[in-house]
Each structure stands twice: as C-alpha cells, then as structure tokens.
Scaffold this motif. Structure first.
Motif, PDB file in Angstrom:
ATOM      1  N   ALA A 113      17.525 126.731  17.338  1.00  9.94           N
ATOM      2  CA  ALA A 113      16.544 125.739  16.871  1.00  9.94           C
ATOM      3  C   ALA A 113      16.446 125.651  15.348  1.00  9.94           C
ATOM      4  CB  ALA A 113      15.174 126.024  17.486  1.00  9.94           C
ATOM      5  N   PRO A 114      16.407 126.766  14.603  1.00  8.64           N
ATOM      6  CA  PRO A 114      16.339 126.633  13.145  1.00  8.64           C
ATOM      7  C   PRO A 114      17.556 125.931  12.545  1.00  8.64           C
ATOM      8  CG  PRO A 114      15.664 128.825  13.816  1.00  8.64           C
ATOM      9  CD  PRO A 114      16.255 128.176  15.031  1.00  8.64           C
ATOM     10  N   ASP A 115      18.728 126.118  13.148  1.00  9.86           N
ATOM     11  CA  ASP A 115      19.921 125.434  12.653  1.00  9.86           C
ATOM     12  C   ASP A 115      19.850 123.937  12.934  1.00  9.86           C
ATOM     13  OD1 ASP A 115      21.050 127.801  11.720  1.00  9.86           O
ATOM     14  OD2 ASP A 115      22.020 128.224  13.635  1.00  9.86           O
ATOM     15  N   VAL A 116      19.298 123.575  14.098  1.00  7.50           N
ATOM     16  CA  VAL A 116      19.104 122.158  14.403  1.00  7.50           C
ATOM     17  C   VAL A 116      18.144 121.547  13.393  1.00  7.50           C
ATOM     18  CG1 VAL A 116      18.171 120.519  16.082  1.00  7.50           C
ATOM     19  CG2 VAL A 116      19.603 122.419  16.858  1.00  7.50           C
TER      20      VAL A 116
ATOM     21  N   ASP B 103      21.942 113.865  16.378  1.00  7.75           N
ATOM     22  CA  ASP B 103      22.123 114.077  17.818  1.00  7.75           C
ATOM     23  C   ASP B 103      23.410 114.844  18.093  1.00  7.75           C
ATOM     24  OD1 ASP B 103      19.886 112.598  19.032  1.00  7.75           O
ATOM     25  OD2 ASP B 103      20.863 110.793  18.289  1.00  7.75           O
ATOM     26  N   VAL B 104      24.482 114.394  17.465  1.00  2.38           N
ATOM     27  CA  VAL B 104      25.792 115.009  17.678  1.00  2.38           C
ATOM     28  C   VAL B 104      25.789 116.449  17.194  1.00  2.38           C
ATOM     29  CG1 VAL B 104      28.230 114.916  17.058  1.00  2.38           C
ATOM     30  CG2 VAL B 104      26.990 112.796  17.578  1.00  2.38           C
ATOM     31  N   HIS B 105      25.222 116.665  16.025  1.00  2.85           N
ATOM     32  CA  HIS B 105      25.177 118.013  15.455  1.00  2.85           C
ATOM     33  C   HIS B 105      24.400 118.959  16.366  1.00  2.85           C
ATOM     34  CE1 HIS B 105      25.092 121.123  12.417  1.00  2.85           C
ATOM     35  NE2 HIS B 105      23.770 121.142  12.410  1.00  2.85           N
ATOM     36  N   ALA B 106      23.234 118.519  16.843  1.00  2.00           N
ATOM     37  CA  ALA B 106      22.427 119.365  17.721  1.00  2.00           C
ATOM     38  C   ALA B 106      23.162 119.669  19.019  1.00  2.00           C
ATOM     39  CB  ALA B 106      21.090 118.686  18.007  1.00  2.00           C
TER      40      ALA B 106
ATOM     41  N   LEU C  15      25.876 122.284  18.450  1.00  2.00           N
ATOM     42  CA  LEU C  15      25.324 123.623  18.246  1.00  2.00           C
ATOM     43  C   LEU C  15      24.899 124.242  19.577  1.00  2.00           C
ATOM     44  CD1 LEU C  15      23.099 123.091  15.061  1.00  2.00           C
ATOM     45  CD2 LEU C  15      25.219 124.410  15.203  1.00  2.00           C
ATOM     46  N   PHE C  16      24.178 123.473  20.391  1.00  2.00           N
ATOM     47  CA  PHE C  16      23.718 124.010  21.661  1.00  2.00           C
ATOM     48  C   PHE C  16      24.870 124.248  22.636  1.00  2.00           C
ATOM     49  CE2 PHE C  16      19.464 122.194  20.491  1.00  2.00           C
ATOM     50  CZ  PHE C  16      18.775 123.399  20.516  1.00  2.00           C
TER      51      PHE C  16
ATOM     52  N   ALA D 101      20.773 121.774  31.504  1.00  2.00           N
ATOM     53  CA  ALA D 101      20.725 120.359  31.124  1.00  2.00           C
ATOM     54  C   ALA D 101      19.832 120.248  29.902  1.00  2.00           C
ATOM     55  CB  ALA D 101      20.173 119.509  32.264  1.00  2.00           C
ATOM     56  N   ILE D 102      20.261 119.477  28.894  1.00  2.30           N
ATOM     57  CA  ILE D 102      19.542 119.481  27.627  1.00  2.30           C
ATOM     58  C   ILE D 102      19.521 118.106  26.972  1.00  2.30           C
ATOM     59  CG2 ILE D 102      21.623 120.179  26.340  1.00  2.30           C
ATOM     60  CD1 ILE D 102      19.755 121.954  24.609  1.00  2.30           C
ATOM     61  N   ASP D 103      18.378 117.772  26.425  1.00  2.00           N
ATOM     62  CA  ASP D 103      18.269 116.669  25.466  1.00  2.00           C
ATOM     63  C   ASP D 103      18.233 117.346  24.112  1.00  2.00           C
ATOM     64  OD1 ASP D 103      17.641 114.585  23.820  1.00  2.00           O
ATOM     65  OD2 ASP D 103      15.931 113.873  24.973  1.00  2.00           O
TER      66      ASP D 103
END
Length: 291
Positions: free
Chosen positions: A19-22, A48-51, A54-55, A92-94
């Motif tokens: 989360a801190p990196d996002v 969006d793409v970056h997050a 990372l995840f 599953a993630i947003d």
C-alpha cells in the motif's frame, strides 16, 4: 487454524506492505492515462497500471495464492500450482478504486477479496475481504472470521486501531452514484425520502464513500440505471468484498433483490447494482424497488 488462515495472513500483510508503494506512486502519475481501456471499457490511468503491477508481483509470489484477478486484467492469472481450496486461495482485487479522483486529489483505495474457490467466485466463498483507504492517513479495514477490524498502515505495517467494528445504530450519511436523471423511478422516489433523513456524503470513490457509511451509519448505493440496468460496479472486485465487510459489521447488502454475497457470478467482470449499509435502509430499498 483452518488450512487457508496462514495464507490469508500473508495476503493481508502483503497488501499492507504494498500500500505505501501504491500511495507513493500516485503523485508522478496524477494526470497520466495509460492509453488503454480496462475490460469494463473504462479509461485506465498510469496509476491503475502501476498499482496492479505492484500487487500482482507481490501477491502472486505468495505460496498458496494460486489465482490472481484484477479489474485491470481481462482474465484470471494462474500464480501457483493447483486450484483454490485445501489451503490455497484466489485473490480478486481492484488495485486503485476511484483513480479518476487523482485529478482532483480526492480519496482513493484498494479493494481485495480472498476466496477458497476459483474465480469468479460467489461472495459466500470469500474467506476474507479488505479495503485500503488512502486518506489523510492510510487505513485498512478487514472482514475475517465474522468480524471487522480497522488497522492503520504505517511503513507497510498493520496496527489494529478498532476491533469488532459495527455500523452505528443511528444512521447519519448517504451517498448515491449515477446521474439523477438516469435513476429508475423507484430508486428516485426512495432517494428523495433518504435525503430528508440523512446527510449527503459522496466523493466518487467507493472505498471512501463506504468508509463514511461504516464510520457514521447510513447507506451507499450505485443503483441500476436506465442506461445501465446492471449498474456500473463489478461484483467480483467491488460488490462482493464490500458486502462481506458491511455484513460482518452488522449491516446488509443487496443487488436490489438479495444479498450481494448470494449473487452467483456468471463472468469475471460482471456488473451488479450495489446497495450497502444499515439493514433498515437496505430493507426499505428492496421494498421500494419491489413495488
């Protein structure tokens, strides 16, 4: 300990660690579009793409996470051997809910559902759900084992600040999405009643709006629209995980007819009307839509 519990621990701790990196990656991507659309036909931002990247990298590396699905990806990605169940889970993630709020510097978040069944999975198969809110401070609200806990995320570490979170008995706020002229008549009439009873709180990111409801009591809805009879939010990435949290906090969820947790998914990016909040307001909504 159930077979999947240690894997769920790893998933939640990893989401907190990422989360801190996002959040740290948001300023440089504030006004940048990725030049593509997601599977739901929405414009994707570079954030969006970056997050998502990372995840995907972090969650996909967890031993026991065997499927990863994102609002930004067309299909489920296999990230391990075997199928969900017997200690293995699907995530599953947003990755960045409310990314359109970047331009106005308003709240955003991340929504996560952890299932012990293959995706798309019904909400009844969720063993945990969580959302991260990138507000003035970063918090993470988790539904697990029938209760809800809110954590502060600092330096990637989770510190519990409120356990057994419950919706307040006296509702205060509401937030309804979609354009008013696009609301069906039955929902429009219901909304006119609600606005005489509660205070409007709507910020354009589901996580922020739902967190207001969880904090103060009330109702959030992104209803069916005349132009979009199935609504705009995704069952797998938004509706079911948020429903699990709200129901575990003593509230209710509905697609207009039944709990969102009971809706059987037919496709990964399936849309669904979403209504969550205090039980009395959700019951009144279903009654209004049934008339």
């Amino acid at each position: 300990m159930a077979p999947h519990e240690s894997v769920v621990d790893d998933v939640l701790e990893t989401v907190a660690a990422v989360a801190p990196d996002v959040r740290g990656g948001l300023p440089g991507r504030r006004l940048t579009e990725a030049g593509v659309e997601n599977p739901s036909g929405e414009t994707v931002t570079a954030a969006d793409v970056h997050a998502d990247e990372l995840f995907f990298e972090a969650l996909g590396a967890i031993d026991g996470v065997v499927e990863y699905a994102s609002e930004e990806r067309e299909a489920v990605a296999d990230t391990g051997d075997g199928e969900p169940g017997d200690g293995r889970v699907a995530v599953a993630i947003d990755p960045l809910d409310g990314s359109s709020n970047l331009a106005s510097n308003n709240a955003m978040g991340t929504i996560v559902g952890v299932a012990d069944d293959s995706l798309p999975a019904a909400g009844t198969e969720l063993v945990a759900a969580a959302y991260v809110l990138y507000g003035p401070i970063t918090t993470m609200t988790v539904a697990r084992r029938g209760s809800v806990t809110t954590y502060v995320v600092d330096g990637g570490e989770m510190t519990a600040v409120e356990e057994d979170v419950q919706l307040p008995d006296e509702p205060v706020v509401y937030g309804f999405g979609g354009r008013v002229p696009d609301w069906p008549d039955a929902f429009h009439d219901y909304a006119r009643e609600v606005e005489t009873e509660l205070k409007l709180r709507y910020g354009g990111a589901m996580v922020g709006d739902v967190n207001q409801v969880l904090s103060y009591g009330g109702i959030f809805a992104y209803p069916a629209l005349e132009s979009a009879p199935n609504g705009k939010l995704r069952l797998q990435f938004e509706g079911a995980p948020i429903a699990k949290i709200i129901e575990a906090a003593g509230g209710a969820s509905s697609n207009g007819e039944q709990s969102l947790l009971a809706v059987e998914p037919t496709e990964l990016h399936q849309r669904v009307p979403v209504h969550v909040g205090n039980t009395g307001y959700v019951d009144r909504l279903e009654a209004a839509l049934a008339d």
